[in-house]
Design a protein around this motif. Structure first.
Motif, PDB file in Angstrom:
ATOM      1  N   PRO A   1      -5.811  41.211 -45.575  1.00 21.14           N
ATOM      2  CA  PRO A   1      -5.966  42.373 -45.826  1.00 21.14           C
ATOM      3  C   PRO A   1      -5.364  43.166 -46.394  1.00 21.14           C
ATOM      4  O   PRO A   1      -5.792  44.484 -47.418  1.00 21.14           O
ATOM      5  CB  PRO A   1      -7.091  42.956 -44.495  1.00 21.14           C
ATOM      6  N   GLU A   2      -4.088  43.554 -45.781  1.00 20.08           N
ATOM      7  CA  GLU A   2      -3.080  44.683 -46.194  1.00 20.08           C
ATOM      8  C   GLU A   2      -2.876  44.515 -47.462  1.00 20.08           C
ATOM      9  O   GLU A   2      -2.590  45.387 -48.516  1.00 20.08           O
ATOM     10  CB  GLU A   2      -2.281  44.552 -44.467  1.00 20.08           C
ATOM     11  N   LEU A   3      -2.377  42.995 -48.066  1.00 20.39           N
ATOM     12  CA  LEU A   3      -1.745  42.736 -48.903  1.00 20.39           C
ATOM     13  C   LEU A   3      -2.416  43.445 -50.414  1.00 20.39           C
ATOM     14  O   LEU A   3      -3.282  44.105 -51.140  1.00 20.39           O
ATOM     15  CB  LEU A   3      -1.783  41.083 -48.960  1.00 20.39           C
ATOM     16  N   TRP A   4      -3.843  42.838 -49.349  1.00 16.84           N
ATOM     17  CA  TRP A   4      -5.618  42.915 -50.951  1.00 16.84           C
ATOM     18  C   TRP A   4      -5.444  44.588 -51.579  1.00 16.84           C
ATOM     19  O   TRP A   4      -5.934  45.378 -52.292  1.00 16.84           O
ATOM     20  CB  TRP A   4      -6.491  42.343 -50.576  1.00 16.84           C
ATOM     21  N   ARG A   5      -5.626  45.481 -50.378  1.00 17.16           N
ATOM     22  CA  ARG A   5      -5.758  46.916 -50.042  1.00 17.16           C
ATOM     23  C   ARG A   5      -5.051  47.357 -51.084  1.00 17.16           C
ATOM     24  O   ARG A   5      -4.691  48.240 -51.373  1.00 17.16           O
ATOM     25  CB  ARG A   5      -5.509  47.255 -48.486  1.00 17.16           C
TER      26      ARG A   5
END
Length: 70
Positions: free
Chosen positions: A16-20
């Motif tokens: 999720p951090e990557l996609w944010r």
């Protein structure tokens, strides 16, 4: 033969951090979903697209490869 460049598409391989962090590079603030390039690929198989040949088609939602923050 045509090729589709889907850009960054969340198919479950990233955190999720990557996609944010990637989402800020899109005008709409979201990364691609699997059905985004899929709709283009499906259309390319129709008679309506029969005259399109030898193309690389970007279906990447306006993805900016460089991003500057104010």
């Amino acid at each position: 033969m045509n090729t589709v460049n889907p850009g960054p598409v969340d198919t479950g391989y990233g955190s999720p951090e990557l996609w944010r962090s990637v989402a800020q590079h899109f005008p709409r603030g979201r990364v691609g979903r699997p059905d985004d390039p899929t709709r283009l690929i499906a259309w390319l198989t129709t008679d309506e697209a029969s005259w399109i040949t030898g193309q690389v088609i970007d279906s990447e939602g306006g993805f900016a490869r460089t991003h500057t923050r104010p």
